[in-house]
Design a protein around this motif. Structure first.
Motif, PDB file in Angstrom:
ATOM      1  N   MET A 293     -39.486  38.455 -18.028  1.00  0.00           N
ATOM      2  CA  MET A 293     -40.294  37.824 -16.977  1.00  0.00           C
ATOM      3  C   MET A 293     -41.216  36.748 -17.539  1.00  0.00           C
ATOM      4  SD  MET A 293     -39.947  38.634 -13.723  1.00  0.00           S
ATOM      5  CE  MET A 293     -41.569  38.425 -12.989  1.00  0.00           C
ATOM      6  N   TYR A 296     -38.999  33.917 -20.454  1.00  0.00           N
ATOM      7  CA  TYR A 296     -38.010  33.023 -19.861  1.00  0.00           C
ATOM      8  C   TYR A 296     -38.395  32.513 -18.480  1.00  0.00           C
ATOM      9  CZ  TYR A 296     -34.932  34.443 -23.650  1.00  0.00           C
ATOM     10  OH  TYR A 296     -34.389  34.676 -24.895  1.00  0.00           O
ATOM     11  N   LEU A 297     -39.183  33.295 -17.712  1.00  0.00           N
ATOM     12  CA  LEU A 297     -39.467  32.926 -16.320  1.00  0.00           C
ATOM     13  C   LEU A 297     -40.923  32.569 -16.071  1.00  0.00           C
ATOM     14  CD1 LEU A 297     -37.392  35.724 -14.517  1.00  0.00           C
ATOM     15  CD2 LEU A 297     -36.746  33.341 -14.890  1.00  0.00           C
ATOM     16  N   ASP A 298     -41.754  32.611 -17.108  1.00  0.00           N
ATOM     17  CA  ASP A 298     -43.183  32.336 -16.938  1.00  0.00           C
ATOM     18  C   ASP A 298     -43.782  33.180 -15.815  1.00  0.00           C
ATOM     19  OD1 ASP A 298     -43.497  30.505 -19.041  1.00  0.00           O
ATOM     20  OD2 ASP A 298     -42.671  28.889 -17.818  1.00  0.00           O
ATOM     21  N   ASP A 300     -42.541  34.304 -12.998  1.00  0.00           N
ATOM     22  CA  ASP A 300     -42.237  33.953 -11.609  1.00  0.00           C
ATOM     23  C   ASP A 300     -40.726  34.028 -11.415  1.00  0.00           C
ATOM     24  OD1 ASP A 300     -41.966  33.004  -9.061  1.00  0.00           O
ATOM     25  OD2 ASP A 300     -43.043  31.129  -9.386  1.00  0.00           O
ATOM     26  N   PHE A 301     -40.246  35.162 -10.896  1.00  0.00           N
ATOM     27  CA  PHE A 301     -38.816  35.372 -10.747  1.00  0.00           C
ATOM     28  C   PHE A 301     -38.181  34.377  -9.778  1.00  0.00           C
ATOM     29  CE2 PHE A 301     -35.097  37.549  -8.863  1.00  0.00           C
ATOM     30  CZ  PHE A 301     -34.367  37.736 -10.030  1.00  0.00           C
ATOM     31  N   ARG A 303     -38.336  31.359  -9.701  1.00  0.00           N
ATOM     32  CA  ARG A 303     -37.900  30.143 -10.384  1.00  0.00           C
ATOM     33  C   ARG A 303     -36.385  30.084 -10.532  1.00  0.00           C
ATOM     34  NH1 ARG A 303     -40.049  29.188 -15.941  1.00  0.00           N
ATOM     35  NH2 ARG A 303     -38.999  27.199 -15.595  1.00  0.00           N
ATOM     36  N   VAL A 304     -35.724  31.242 -10.626  1.00  0.00           N
ATOM     37  CA  VAL A 304     -34.275  31.233 -10.847  1.00  0.00           C
ATOM     38  C   VAL A 304     -33.522  30.679  -9.650  1.00  0.00           C
ATOM     39  CG1 VAL A 304     -34.439  33.219 -12.405  1.00  0.00           C
ATOM     40  CG2 VAL A 304     -33.931  33.596  -9.990  1.00  0.00           C
ATOM     41  N   LEU A 310     -31.563  28.164 -15.626  1.00  0.00           N
ATOM     42  CA  LEU A 310     -32.482  29.270 -15.889  1.00  0.00           C
ATOM     43  C   LEU A 310     -31.881  30.587 -15.417  1.00  0.00           C
ATOM     44  CD1 LEU A 310     -35.234  30.065 -16.974  1.00  0.00           C
ATOM     45  CD2 LEU A 310     -36.201  29.645 -14.714  1.00  0.00           C
ATOM     46  N   VAL A 314     -31.204  33.900 -17.816  1.00  0.00           N
ATOM     47  CA  VAL A 314     -31.685  35.242 -17.483  1.00  0.00           C
ATOM     48  C   VAL A 314     -30.520  36.213 -17.351  1.00  0.00           C
ATOM     49  CG1 VAL A 314     -32.842  36.617 -15.706  1.00  0.00           C
ATOM     50  CG2 VAL A 314     -33.801  34.411 -16.392  1.00  0.00           C
ATOM     51  N   THR A 371     -35.479  29.135 -26.029  1.00  0.00           N
ATOM     52  CA  THR A 371     -35.208  28.955 -24.603  1.00  0.00           C
ATOM     53  C   THR A 371     -34.017  28.042 -24.318  1.00  0.00           C
ATOM     54  OG1 THR A 371     -36.840  27.149 -24.516  1.00  0.00           O
ATOM     55  CG2 THR A 371     -37.621  29.362 -23.999  1.00  0.00           C
ATOM     56  N   HIS A 475     -45.833  26.491 -21.090  1.00  0.00           N
ATOM     57  CA  HIS A 475     -45.018  27.690 -20.948  1.00  0.00           C
ATOM     58  C   HIS A 475     -45.706  28.886 -21.601  1.00  0.00           C
ATOM     59  CE1 HIS A 475     -41.458  25.673 -19.347  1.00  0.00           C
ATOM     60  NE2 HIS A 475     -41.664  24.713 -20.231  1.00  0.00           N
TER      61      HIS A 475
END
Length: 534
Positions: A293, A296-298, A300-301, A303-304, A310, A314, A371, A475
Motif C-alpha cells: 500500500m 507502490y501505491l502511496d 491510495d489503492f 490509484r490503480v 501501476l 501491484v 518501482t 513518493h
C-alpha cells in the motif's frame, strides 16, 4: 507406498466431507486475515494511529497468554465426548461467536483525536484482541485437529492437510479488507467538519476530519460484510464433516500432564522449537500489505484504477506473494510421497532463506527505488520463491504434527489431537507476536509511528491529488530519506532469512523417520480394526 492401503480397508472421508471441511477452512482464514492483516497490520496503526510500540506490546502480550490458553483449549478438546465427536461441537457453535467478536475489535476511538481518552482506546484494543484470540483458539484447534480424525489413511491425511493449507491460503482474500474501504468510503463522506493543519517535509495540507472518520466508517462496514460471509462458510465445516477415527482419551489428563506430553514427545518438541526460532517468517504476511500500500501505491489503492502500469506492478507483487505459497502448498503433498518429511522440511528452510536475503540486497543495489517495471518483476520473482518456502513449510509442519499424534498414541496409548494441534495454533500466534515486536522495534527506530504516520498519510494525499504549491510529487519511498521504505524491506528480508536458517538446527536429526511412522500407522490401524471386530 504399499502399506496400510493395500492390506486393510480405508476408513476415510467422503468428497462431500472434504469439500465441506475445505470450505470451512477458507471461511475461518478469511476471518483470521481480517484480524491479522486488517486489524493488527493496518487498522490499529494507520486508521486509529495507535503508537506502533503499543501495538507490538499488545500483540506480544496476547501471544504470551496463548502459550497457556492454547494447550488449555487442546486439553478441553481432548476431553470432549459428545454426540458430534470431540472437535465438531466447537466447529458447529463457535463461528457465529467469533464473527461478533471480530467486528467488535474494530469498534474503537482514534488515539490521536483531540480530547480522546487514549487509555480507553488502548485498553479496548488490547482487551478485544485478546478475547478474540481466545475465541479463535476455540475454533482453530478443533479445525486442524479433526484432520487426524477424518481418516486413518496416511496418504489421504497428507492430501487433506495439503488442500487445507491451500484453502487457508485462498482465505488470504481476507486481505481485501485493507483495500475495499478506499473503494466504498464514498458511502460515508460529508458527515464531519474539516480542520486546518500544517505538514512536515514542507507540505501544506488540510487535515480533513471528514476523511479520517469516513475511512473508519468504511472499514467497519467492510469488516461486517466480509465477516458475516466468512462465518457462514466456516459453519459448513462443522455441519458436514465426520469424525471416523476413535479419539477419546483412555485416561484422564490435566493441563500439566499435557504440557509434559508435548515436551516429552521428542519429534513434536523438535518441531515446536524449530517453529519458534522461525518466528520472523510471520513478518512477510504482517508487513506485506502495508508494504504494498505505501511503497507502490502511496497509501491510495484507488490509484490503480487510473494507471494501468501501476495496476500491473501491484498485480505482480500480489501474485508473487500468494501465488508462490499456493504452488508450494499444491506440490508438497506429492513431494511427501517421494522424499523424507525431514528432508523436505529442512530444504524449504535452507533454500528459502536465500531469496529472502536477496530482497534487501536488491533494495540496496537499487538505492531504494524498485518501482520501475523491470525491478518490480525481479522483486516479484524473489518474493514468489520466498513465499513458496513459507507455503511449503506450513504444509510440512501440519503433516508432521499429525504424524506426532500417531507417534504419541502408539507409544503411550493416548491420542492428543487437540493438544498437539494447539501447538500449531500456539506457534502461529507466538510467531506473530515475536514478529510484531521486531516490526515495532524497527518502525520505532526510524520514527514511523502514531502522529508521524498521520502526517505521512496527509502528505501523500495532498501530493497525489493536488501537487500542492507546485511541489514535486514526494513518493513514500522518498520520505525521511527513504528510511521508512528501507525499514519495510529490511523486515521482509533479513530477520526472516536468519530465522529460517537457524530453524533447521532442531530438526537436523528429526526423531521419527517416515519408515518408522509407516510402521506405527499400520499397527494402529490394524489394532483399531481388531478392536471393532471384537
Amino acid at each position: 507406498m504399499e502399506n496400510v492401503a493395500s492390506k486393510i480397508s480405508k476408513n476415510t472421508y467422503t468428497k462431500k466431507e472434504m469439500f465441506g471441511y475445505l470450505t470451512g477452512m477458507f471461511g475461518q482464514n478469511v476471518i483470521y486475515q481480517i484480524i491479522a492483516v486488517g486489524l493488527i497490520s493496518y487498522y490499529f496503526q494507520f486508521v486509529l494511529f495507535i503508537p506502533v510500540q503499543i501495538i507490538s506490546a499488545i500483540t506480544f502480550a496476547a501471544r504470551i497468554w496463548d502459550a497457556f490458553n492454547d494447550p488449555m483449549m487442546g486439553t478441553i478438546v481432548d476431553k470432549t465426548n459428545s454426540k458430534w465427536g470431540k472437535c465438531r461441537p466447537y466447529l458447529i457453535f463457535f463461528p457465529i461467536i467469533i464473527s461478533v467478536m471480530t467486528v467488535l475489535c474494530f469498534i474503537n476511538g482514534r488515539y490521536t483525536d483531540p480530547g480522546a481518552n487514549k487509555t480507553l482506546v488502548v485498553a479496548w484494543a488490547a482487551a478485544s484482541y485478546i478475547i478474540w484470540g481466545m475465541l479463535f483458539t476455540v475454533c482453530d484447534i478443533p479445525l486442524w485437529g479433526i484432520t487426524s480424525l477424518m481418516t486413518d489413511d496416511e496418504e489421504d491425511r497428507s492430501k487433506i492437510i495439503g488442500l487445507a493449507r491451500i484453502a487457508a491460503g485462498f482465505g488470504g482474500v481476507g486481505i481485501l479488507v485493507q483495500f475495499i474501504p478506499d473503494m466504498v468510503k464514498g458511502l460515508f463522506e460529508g458527515k464531519y467538519n474539516a480542520k486546518i493543519g500544517t505538514m512536515v517535509n514542507g507540505f501544506k495540507y488540510t487535515s480533513n476530519m471528514a476523511e479520517n472518520d469516513t475511512k473508519r466508517a468504511a472499514w467497519i462496514f467492510t469488516v461486517i460484510v466480509m465477516t458475516v460471509i466468512a462465518a457462514a462458510l466456516f459453519e459448513i465445516a462443522g455441519l458436514v464433516t465426520r469424525e471416523r477415527v476413535p479419539g477419546q482419551e483412555k485416561e484422564k489428563r490435566n493441563i500439566i500432564d499435557n504440557f509434559k506430553t508435548m515436551w516429552n514427545c521428542k519429534p513434536f518438541r523438535q518441531i515446536l522449537i524449530s517453529g519458534i526460532i522461525r518466528s520472523p517468517l510471520q513478518l512477510l504476511m504482517l508487513v506485506a500489505m502495508p508494504f504494498m500500500m505505501f511503497y507502490y501505491l502511496d497509501n491510495d489503492f484507488n490509484r490503480v484504477f487510473g494507471d494501468v502500469s501501476l495496476l500491473l506492478k501491484v498485480a505482480i507483487i500480489g501474485i508473487a506473494v500468494f501465488g508462490g505459497q499456493f504452488v508450494a502448498m499444491g506440490i508438497t503433498p506429492s513431494l511427501v510421497k517421494k522424499y523424507e518429511n525431514k528432508t523436505i522440511y529442512n530444504f524449504y528452510s535452507i533454500v528459502g532463506a536465500v531469496p529472502f536475503a536477496l530482497i534487501f540486497v536488491l533494495y540496496l543495489l537499487a538505492k531504494g527505488d524498485l518501482t520501475s517495471l523491470p525491478m518490480v518483476i525481479v522483486t516479484g520473482v524473489l518474493l514468489a520463491l520466498a513465499a513458496a518456502a513459507m507455503g511449503g513449510i506450513n504444509v510440512m509442519q501440519s503433516i508432521m504434527i499429525a504424524d506426532c499424534v500417531d507417534y504419541e498414541e502408539y507409544h503411550n496409548g493416548n491420542r492428543p489431537d487437540g493438544v498437539f494441534f494447539s501447538g500449531q495454533s500456539f506457534l502461529t500466534k507466538l510467531s506473530g507476536g515475536i514478529a510484531a515486536l521486531i516490526q515495532g522495534g524497527v518502525y520505532a527506530f526510524v520514527g514511523f509511528s502514531d502522529d508521524v504516520v498521520k502526517d505521512v498519510e496527509a502528505a501523500l494525499k495532498v501530493a497525489i491529488k493536488h501537487n500542492f504549491d507546485g511541489e514535486k510529487y514526494l513518493h513514500f519511498y522518498q520520505m525521511n530519506d527513504g528510511k521508512y521504505a528501507m525499514a519495510m524491506f529490511f523486515l521482509i528480508s533479513i530477520p526472516i532469512a536468519v530465522g529460517m536458517l537457524l530453524s533447521v538446527i532442531p530438526t537436523k536429526n528429526y526423531a521419527m523417520s517416515d519408515a518408522e511412522h509407516e510402521k506405527i500407522l499400520e499397527e494402529l490401524v490394524t489394532k483399531r480394526e481388531t478392536e471393532v471386530k471384537s
